[in-house]
Design an enzyme around this catalytic site. Structure first.
Site, PDB file in Angstrom:
ATOM      1  N   GLY A  23       0.834  -1.197   0.000  1.00 33.43           N
ATOM      2  CA  GLY A  23       0.000   0.000   0.000  1.00 33.43           C
ATOM      3  C   GLY A  23       0.867   1.243   0.000  1.00 33.43           C
ATOM      4  N   CYS A  72       5.329  -6.153   1.406  1.00 28.39           N
ATOM      5  CA  CYS A  72       5.692  -4.736   1.437  1.00 28.39           C
ATOM      6  C   CYS A  72       5.078  -4.051   2.669  1.00 28.39           C
ATOM      7  CB  CYS A  72       5.286  -4.058   0.130  1.00 28.39           C
ATOM      8  SG  CYS A  72       6.095  -2.472  -0.152  1.00 28.39           S
ATOM      9  N   TYR A  73       4.076  -3.186   2.488  1.00 29.39           N
ATOM     10  CA  TYR A  73       3.417  -2.544   3.624  1.00 29.39           C
ATOM     11  C   TYR A  73       2.866  -3.588   4.589  1.00 29.39           C
ATOM     12  CZ  TYR A  73      -0.085   0.180   6.225  1.00 29.39           C
ATOM     13  OH  TYR A  73      -0.847   0.761   7.222  1.00 29.39           O
ATOM     14  N   HIS A 101       7.590  -7.296  -4.184  1.00 35.93           N
ATOM     15  CA  HIS A 101       6.310  -7.705  -4.775  1.00 35.93           C
ATOM     16  C   HIS A 101       6.508  -8.947  -5.649  1.00 35.93           C
ATOM     17  CE1 HIS A 101       3.815  -4.240  -3.596  1.00 35.93           C
ATOM     18  NE2 HIS A 101       4.951  -3.570  -3.652  1.00 35.93           N
ATOM     19  N   GLU A 144       4.239 -10.719  -6.929  1.00 31.40           N
ATOM     20  CA  GLU A 144       3.116 -10.873  -7.862  1.00 31.40           C
ATOM     21  C   GLU A 144       3.345 -10.223  -9.213  1.00 31.40           C
ATOM     22  OE1 GLU A 144       2.077  -7.174  -5.379  1.00 31.40           O
ATOM     23  OE2 GLU A 144       3.205  -9.039  -5.159  1.00 31.40           O
ATOM     24  N   SER A 197     -25.991  -6.414 -23.310  1.00 26.04           N
ATOM     25  CA  SER A 197     -25.328  -5.282 -23.952  1.00 26.04           C
ATOM     26  C   SER A 197     -24.708  -5.661 -25.285  1.00 26.04           C
ATOM     27  CB  SER A 197     -24.216  -4.747 -23.033  1.00 26.04           C
ATOM     28  OG  SER A 197     -23.183  -5.707 -22.902  1.00 26.04           O
ATOM     29  N   GLY A 198     -24.550  -6.965 -25.518  1.00 28.28           N
ATOM     30  CA  GLY A 198     -23.848  -7.411 -26.708  1.00 28.28           C
ATOM     31  C   GLY A 198     -22.416  -7.793 -26.415  1.00 28.28           C
ATOM     32  N   GLY A 199     -21.968  -7.560 -25.183  1.00 29.43           N
ATOM     33  CA  GLY A 199     -20.620  -7.930 -24.791  1.00 29.43           C
ATOM     34  C   GLY A 199     -20.574  -9.331 -24.210  1.00 29.43           C
ATOM     35  N   VAL A 200     -19.366  -9.832 -24.012  1.00 28.46           N
ATOM     36  CA  VAL A 200     -19.213 -11.202 -23.532  1.00 28.46           C
ATOM     37  C   VAL A 200     -19.716 -11.347 -22.095  1.00 28.46           C
ATOM     38  CG1 VAL A 200     -16.827 -10.812 -22.772  1.00 28.46           C
ATOM     39  CG2 VAL A 200     -17.594 -13.131 -23.302  1.00 28.46           C
ATOM     40  N   ASP A 201     -19.585 -10.307 -21.265  1.00 29.23           N
ATOM     41  CA  ASP A 201     -19.964 -10.421 -19.852  1.00 29.23           C
ATOM     42  C   ASP A 201     -21.459 -10.687 -19.694  1.00 29.23           C
ATOM     43  OD1 ASP A 201     -17.319  -9.708 -19.535  1.00 29.23           O
ATOM     44  OD2 ASP A 201     -17.775  -7.609 -19.125  1.00 29.23           O
ATOM     45  N   SER A 202     -22.276  -9.807 -20.257  1.00 27.07           N
ATOM     46  CA  SER A 202     -23.721  -9.973 -20.113  1.00 27.07           C
ATOM     47  C   SER A 202     -24.211 -11.217 -20.849  1.00 27.07           C
ATOM     48  CB  SER A 202     -24.466  -8.730 -20.615  1.00 27.07           C
ATOM     49  OG  SER A 202     -24.237  -8.517 -21.996  1.00 27.07           O
ATOM     50  N   THR A 203     -23.548 -11.569 -21.955  1.00 29.32           N
ATOM     51  CA  THR A 203     -23.958 -12.750 -22.716  1.00 29.32           C
ATOM     52  C   THR A 203     -23.710 -14.027 -21.922  1.00 29.32           C
ATOM     53  OG1 THR A 203     -23.480 -11.621 -24.802  1.00 29.32           O
ATOM     54  CG2 THR A 203     -23.619 -14.021 -24.860  1.00 29.32           C
ATOM     55  N   LYS A 246     -12.126 -10.974 -16.355  1.00 26.36           N
ATOM     56  CA  LYS A 246     -12.570 -11.124 -17.743  1.00 26.36           C
ATOM     57  C   LYS A 246     -12.113 -12.443 -18.358  1.00 26.36           C
ATOM     58  CE  LYS A 246     -14.102  -8.311 -20.309  1.00 26.36           C
ATOM     59  NZ  LYS A 246     -15.467  -7.991 -20.796  1.00 26.36           N
TER      60      LYS A 246
END
Length: 553
Positions: A79, A110-111, A199, A201, A254-260, A408
């Site tokens: 942080g 780290c923090y 870090h 990651e 919406s036509g996007g992959v998420d809502s589909t 995603k």
């Protein structure tokens, strides 16, 4: 992890907690306590990539919240704060004693390392030698987190700290130091407490993933058992428990992959009691309505209603230039459309739908919520996502967000399991507010939307023709609120400027701009200026995220 809207009742919150518990039963949870690092989400992603489920919650969450999630491992993130400041965020007072009593492993990064050292009676001071960027460290001890190394082994890591652990608490030992002699890793294996000053990651720590893998599997004994198939089974189960046998659900497509993917998942759970609605709000891409509706009907076999609400949205956006206001207006109007649609369905079915499905993802939630230590109850908001911060408080429909804990690329995996067509799974993200946040300023002014649609179509089609589409996370055009002088047809012009944006990314939380060949950019710019009336200058956005966001607004 729950981020409640005011409309959510206690029952829904309890269902979401139960959903999280059920998902975690399929594997073992690694819980991240977020103290505001720009890299925190990467920890979550890296751990999930090892088939171990990971969630991120605020570092200042209550002990009850942490305990209710029943984690096997807790990671304290980095942080921007110093443990010396009065407003430095911290975990609950009894957290470490709770972890010790429950056999929970704790790793401070780290923090997080410095906070753990300070709370246990050690000393953290401002470093005489601050360390930022790439730095070599050498292993001093091999009993725990570096048990697969040899004393003296060196590796390059990514540092980002000004403070350092000067005096360690009783029971701790130094197991790695930087080339400047600063403490780089500590541990107290008997109490299952570990710390890394760097870090692991980030990709700039080349051996960081191996360190995390060894820590989780060899030190903590975590079992890799989390799979996307688990998510599918559990989400279907939760949806069936949430939606009564006679209740109906609306899904905003919406036509996007998420809502589909969200719609396909819910449709599998409740069948024809799902009623999908695609809203043409006047902010769609070139021929988006025709193309998307054809895919929904022919390929996905989803029951979809199309609502033309162009005038409704554009009239409310007229004269609005502030991007946050745009998002909130659009969020509100979407809900008005869905409420009206629900009323019509009630007249038709005799049963008013009570739920609204949205394709909200984990990054949407993260970007719409504040990091700890900001002094704000809700924000250091990067942008109010229309699915999260943009929803009105008096919304009548209750939310179902089956993808809320996924990134995603994980949603795309789930889409493939659900047999969503590959060309749809690979679609680039498109913002819920649509072209309103790609026209800087008033989106309704002049013919800005029409110009942007044409420019965007040329750019995206050129990318596809060049075989680059699948190599790019997201590409789009932006209409800038400036004019420039040009020469077209031997005449002076004073026309619009457009920007082209293309980025690579894994999860949308960080991104780098895509390096096009100059020949490609030259051809695209010529096509745009020769084909789109009103444009005489094309520029490229070459900014990474951070410091910018992917979208301009």
């Amino acid at each position: 992890m729950t981020f409640p809207h005011s409309l959510n009742d206690v029952n829904r919150l309890e269902r979401e907690r139960e959903r999280e518990r059920e998902i975690m039963e399929k594997g073992e949870l690694v819980l991240i306590l977020d103290f505001g690092s720009q890299y925190t989400h990467l920890i979550t992603r890296r751990i999930r990539s090892l088939s171990v489920f990971s969630l991120c919650v605020s570092g200042t969450s209550s002990l009850d919240t942490i305990a209710s999630l029943n984690p096997r491992v807790v990671i304290l993130s980095g942080g921007p704060h110093s443990v010396h400041t009065s407003d430095a965020p911290s975990f609950p007072a009894d957290f470490l004693s709770w972890a010790l009593s429950k056999g929970v492993y704790v790793l401070g990064i780290c923090y997080g390392l410095q906070l753990m050292v300070q709370k246990l009676g050690g000393q953290v001071r401002i470093g005489e030698k601050q360390e930022y960027g790439r730095m070599d460290i050498s292993v001093d001890g091999i009993s725990g987190i570096f048990g697969n190394k040899k004393v003296g082994d060196r590796q390059a890591v990514w540092m980002s700290h000004g403070d350092e652990a000067a005096v360690l608490p009783d029971g701790f030992e130094v197991v790695a130091r930087s080339q400047q002699g600063v403490v780089a890793a500590v541990e107290d294996p008997k109490r299952r407490l570990f710390g890394l000053q760097y870090h692991p990651e980030v990709t700039h720590s080349p051996e960081g993933m191996e360190t995390l893998r060894y820590f989780l599997f060899d030190v903590c004994g975590v079992t890799a058992g989390w799979k996307m198939e688990n998510v599918l089974d559990e989400e279907i189960k939760v949806i069936k428990q949430t939606v009564g046998p006679e209740e109906h659900v609306i899904c905003a497509l919406s036509g996007g992959v998420d809502s589909t993917v969200a719609a396909t998942l819910v449709h599998r759970a409740i069948g024809d009691r799902l009623h999908c609605v695609f809203v043409d709000n006047g902010l769609l891409r070139y021929k988006e309505r025709e193309r998307v509706m054809e895919t929904f009907i022919k390929d996905l076999h989803l029951p979809v209603y199309c609502v033309d609400a162009t005038d409704q949205f554009l009239s409310k956006l007229k004269g609005v230039v502030d991007p946050e206001m745009k998002r909130k207006i659009i969020g509100k109007e979407f809900i008005c459309v869905f409420d009206d649609f629900a009323h019509k369905l009630e007249q038709e079915l005799g049963n008013r739908p009570a739920f609204l499905v949205q394709g909200t993802l984990y990054p949407d939630v993260i970007e719409s919520c504040p990091p700890p230590g900001t002094g704000r109850t809700h924000s250091h908001t990067i942008k109010s996502h229309h699915n999260v911060g943009g929803l009105p408080k008096d919304m009548k429909l209750k939310l179902i967000e089956p993808l809320k804990l996924l990134f995603k690329d994980e949603v795309r995996q789930l889409g493939r399991i659900l047999n969503v067509p590959e060309h749809f799974v690979k679609r680039h993200p498109f913002p819920g507010p649509g072209l309103a946040v790609r026209v800087l300023g008033d989106a309704t002014e002049g013919n800005a939307l029409d110009i942007l649609r044409q420019v965007d179509e040329i750019f995206i089609q050129s990318i596809k023709d060049a075989g680059l589409y699948d190599l790019i996370w997201q590409a789009f055009a932006v209409f800038l609120p400036v004019r420039s002088v040009g020469v077209q047809g031997d005449q002076r012009t004073h026309s619009h400027v457009v920007a082209l944006r293309a980025v690579t990314s894994q999860d949308g939380m960080t991104a780098d701009w895509y390096y096009f060949e100059h020949k490609f950019l030259d051809e695209v710019a010529r096509k745009i200026c020769n084909s789109v009336r009103g444009v005489n200058r094309v520029v490229q956005d070459i900014t990474s995220k951070p410091p910018s966001t992917i979208e301009w607004e």
